[in-house]
Design an enzyme around this catalytic site. Structure first.
Site, mmCIF file in Angstrom:
data_model
loop_
_atom_site.group_PDB
_atom_site.id
_atom_site.type_symbol
_atom_site.label_atom_id
_atom_site.label_comp_id
_atom_site.label_asym_id
_atom_site.label_seq_id
_atom_site.Cartn_x
_atom_site.Cartn_y
_atom_site.Cartn_z
ATOM 1 N N HIS A 45 0.881 -1.089 -0.048
ATOM 2 C CA HIS A 45 -0.091 0.103 -0.131
ATOM 3 C C HIS A 45 0.884 1.256 0.216
ATOM 4 C CE1 HIS A 45 -3.835 -2.134 0.421
ATOM 5 N NE2 HIS A 45 -3.475 -2.439 1.539
ATOM 6 N N CYS A 180 2.194 -9.633 12.447
ATOM 7 C CA CYS A 180 1.230 -8.807 11.993
ATOM 8 C C CYS A 180 -0.002 -9.786 11.447
ATOM 9 C CB CYS A 180 1.482 -7.753 10.801
ATOM 10 S SG CYS A 180 -0.111 -7.249 9.984
HETATM 11 N N1 LIG Z 1 -6.505 -4.322 9.627
HETATM 12 C C1 LIG Z 1 -5.354 -4.602 9.954
HETATM 13 O O1 LIG Z 1 -4.760 -4.436 11.013
HETATM 14 C C2 LIG Z 1 -4.466 -5.115 8.774
HETATM 15 C C3 LIG Z 1 -3.158 -5.683 9.059
HETATM 16 C C4 LIG Z 1 -2.403 -6.363 7.846
HETATM 17 C C5 LIG Z 1 -2.954 -6.096 6.877
HETATM 18 N N2 LIG Z 1 -4.174 -5.757 6.614
HETATM 19 C C6 LIG Z 1 -4.744 -5.411 5.279
HETATM 20 O O2 LIG Z 1 -5.351 -6.960 4.976
HETATM 21 C C7 LIG Z 1 -5.493 -6.935 3.479
HETATM 22 C C8 LIG Z 1 -4.807 -8.472 3.172
HETATM 23 O O3 LIG Z 1 -3.495 -8.371 3.318
HETATM 24 P P1 LIG Z 1 -2.862 -9.862 2.954
HETATM 25 O O4 LIG Z 1 -1.307 -9.574 3.152
HETATM 26 O O5 LIG Z 1 -3.525 -11.061 3.372
HETATM 27 O O6 LIG Z 1 -2.673 -9.707 1.390
HETATM 28 P P2 LIG Z 1 -2.639 -10.752 0.164
HETATM 29 O O7 LIG Z 1 -2.486 -9.987 -1.188
HETATM 30 O O8 LIG Z 1 -1.796 -11.820 0.682
HETATM 31 O O9 LIG Z 1 -4.118 -11.422 -0.082
HETATM 32 C C9 LIG Z 1 -5.220 -10.785 -0.437
HETATM 33 C C10 LIG Z 1 -6.254 -11.927 -0.880
HETATM 34 O O10 LIG Z 1 -7.234 -11.386 -1.560
HETATM 35 C C11 LIG Z 1 -7.545 -12.028 -2.663
HETATM 36 N N3 LIG Z 1 -8.515 -10.985 -3.383
HETATM 37 C C12 LIG Z 1 -8.205 -9.910 -4.143
HETATM 38 N N4 LIG Z 1 -9.478 -9.040 -4.493
HETATM 39 C C13 LIG Z 1 -10.442 -10.243 -3.992
HETATM 40 C C14 LIG Z 1 -11.909 -10.111 -4.045
HETATM 41 N N5 LIG Z 1 -12.489 -8.958 -4.718
HETATM 42 N N6 LIG Z 1 -12.627 -11.291 -3.565
HETATM 43 C C15 LIG Z 1 -11.844 -12.180 -3.171
HETATM 44 N N7 LIG Z 1 -10.798 -12.253 -2.897
HETATM 45 C C16 LIG Z 1 -9.878 -11.094 -3.293
HETATM 46 C C17 LIG Z 1 -6.298 -12.180 -3.225
HETATM 47 O O11 LIG Z 1 -6.488 -13.283 -4.435
HETATM 48 C C18 LIG Z 1 -5.456 -12.534 -2.262
HETATM 49 O O12 LIG Z 1 -5.350 -14.186 -2.086
HETATM 50 C C19 LIG Z 1 -4.579 -6.000 2.991
HETATM 51 O O13 LIG Z 1 -5.281 -4.871 2.561
HETATM 52 C C20 LIG Z 1 -3.768 -5.558 4.038
HETATM 53 O O14 LIG Z 1 -2.935 -4.042 4.188
HETATM 54 C C21 LIG Z 1 -4.971 -4.872 7.514
HETATM 55 ZN ZN LIG Z 2 0.671 -6.162 7.973
#
Ligand SMILES: NC(=O)c1ccc[n+]([C@@H]2O[C@H](COP(=O)([O-])OP(=O)(O)OC[C@H]3O[C@@H](n4cnc5c(N)ncnc54)[C@H](O)[C@@H]3O)[C@@H](O)[C@H]2O)c1
Ligand SMILES: [Zn+2]
Ligand SMILES: [Zn+2]
Length: 381
Positions: A45, A180
């Site tokens: 991001h 995380c």
């Molecule tokens: N809230 C928090 O505290 C926090 C902490 C860590 C990460 N995050 C966020 O969580 C999110 C996921 O992170 P990650 O590391 O698992 O990412 P990642 O890229 O490993 O996984 C995302 C998954 O979502 C799938 N995807 C994408 N669009 C989709 C849709 N429309 N429908 C279904 N599946 C879909 C992708 O194929 C992928 O498998 C990110 O936005 C990250 O920044 C939030």
């Molecule tokens: Zn993270």
């Protein structure tokens, strides 16, 4: 001392490996040698600009730019040296990073919500939590560290509030994930959705974070855990780690959840795609039962102000939409707790690591994430 780190000089650029001058730790600070760092989507991001404070907002509040910045907030390593007054860790200790610091004293920490600690206000700042000055420099220029950590580096100096001591016999690559992604995903189901035995839970996006919402929901006794992800290999991984069903899209999930619940729909829908967009809420609301909960875990672009929510339905069906950061838990309790569950075999961590990379292959690691090839890629040093 000199160390090497992956630095982002601005948005829409590759990570560059740089030699960094690292100052010794000052009061309350710790020199850590990182052994492993997870390639979480949140660092991506920064590359896309989704999680970069827009210039107009920054200038209005007098904030410095976060660039150049050393990336990485998922990490685990060994303490080499501590500054004056450090009491939480000592040299030789194995530590997990805590992507959100926990001071232990603010209103949020003392009421059991350390994931909302007031020190989080420094996350998008440039320097150290203690006094805002930098310990990281390149050619005399101050370099920021992602989430007060900077784990995409051989070494970093961080505040003791950003570290949690862990048992020294645990593999540090597994520990890194808990700093995380695992805690966030697991806590989204356990703490935020408060999944109950027999419930139906939909997890949208089963990457490095979402797959742990699957593990958390199953651990709470959910009857049905439906993983939604367009990538087939991730659907298979979710089925291996506790999902009862897996489909490619929310549209596909609607008839399935209707059938599984006799039309009542899911008690909880947890949104963890790579990027959160407002229009994803419409599908999530359709999948949610009366009185049910939508948990938004994924990070949206900072400027995303619109969401597709039928407000009549929200009130009249008494649905809830909840945000969540760091799994809505307490890192000093939850990180060791999840590692104990891992030791007991109740939560899987090794299975989440699809590939490891040396520091200078970080751009390949992120390309593999974008291409859907990894549950989690991990840098090892
Ligand atoms: N809230 C928090 O505290 C926090 C902490 C860590 C990460 N995050 C966020 O969580 C999110 C996921 O992170 P990650 O590391 O698992 O990412 P990642 O890229 O490993 O996984 C995302 C998954 O979502 C799938 N995807 C994408 N669009 C989709 C849709 N429309 N429908 C279904 N599946 C879909 C992708 O194929 C992928 O498998 C990110 O936005 C990250 O920044 C939030
Ligand atoms: Zn993270
Ligand atoms: Zn606090």
């Amino acid at each position: 001392m000199k160390t090497h780190a992956a630095v982002l000089w601005g948005t829409h650029q590759d990570w560059k490996i740089e030699e960094v001058d690292l100052d010794p730790p000052k009061a309350g600070e710790v020199l850590v040698k990182w052994e492993a760092a997870g390639l979480c989507h949140s660092d991506e991001h920064l590359v896309t600009g989704d999680m970069v404070v827009p210039d107009e907002w920054r200038e209005a509040s007098g904030m410095p730019s976060m660039f150049p910045v050393i990336g990485g907030h998922e990490g685990a390593g060994v303490v080499l040296e501590v500054g004056p007054g450090v009491t939480l860790v000592g040299p030789g200790d194995h530590v997990a990073a805590s992507f959100f610091p926990a001071c232990g004293r603010c209103r949020w920490c003392v009421t059991g919500h350390s994931n909302l600690c007031d020190l989080g206000a420094t996350t998008f700042g440039k320097g150290q939590i203690s006094d805002g000055t930098s310990r990281h420099h390149i050619n005399g220029e101050d370099i920021g560290i992602m989430a007060n950590l900077g784990t995409f580096a051989e070494h970093s100096v961080v505040n003791q509030q950003s570290l949690v001591k862990v048992d020294a016999d645990l593999p540090l690559a597994a520990v890194a994930l808990v700093s995380c992604g695992v805690t966030t995903g697991w806590g989204s189901a356990v703490h935020r959705a408060e999944v109950q035995p027999g419930e139906t839970v939909v997890v949208v996006g089963v990457g490095g974070v979402g797959i742990n919402a699957v593990q958390g929901a199953r651990m709470c006794g959910a009857r049905n855990v439906i993983a939604v992800d367009p990538v087939e290999f991730k659907q298979k991984a979710a089925l291996d780690l506790g999902a009862t069903h897996a489909v490619a899209s929310m549209d596909e999930a609607i008839p399935l959840v209707t059938e599984l619940t006799r039309g009542q729909m899911a008690d909880a829908v947890i949104l963890v795609p790579g990027v959160m967009y407002g229009d994803l809420l419409a599908g999530a609301m359709t999948l949610t039962s009366k009185g049910g909960t939508v948990v938004v875990t994924a990070v949206a672009p900072m400027t995303q102000l619109q969401a597709s929510v039928n407000l009549f339905e929200l009130a009249m069906y008494q649905k809830e939409i909840k945000g969540v950061i760091f799994g809505s838990g307490n890192p000093r309790f939850d990180i060791p707790r999840i590692l104990d569950l891992y030791r007991g075999g109740q939560i899987k961590l090794d299975e989440l690591i699809t590939q490891t990379y040396p520091l200078d292959r970080i751009n390949q690691g992120y390309q593999d994430m974008r291409d859907g090839k990894n549950i989690r890629g991990v840098l090892t040093f």
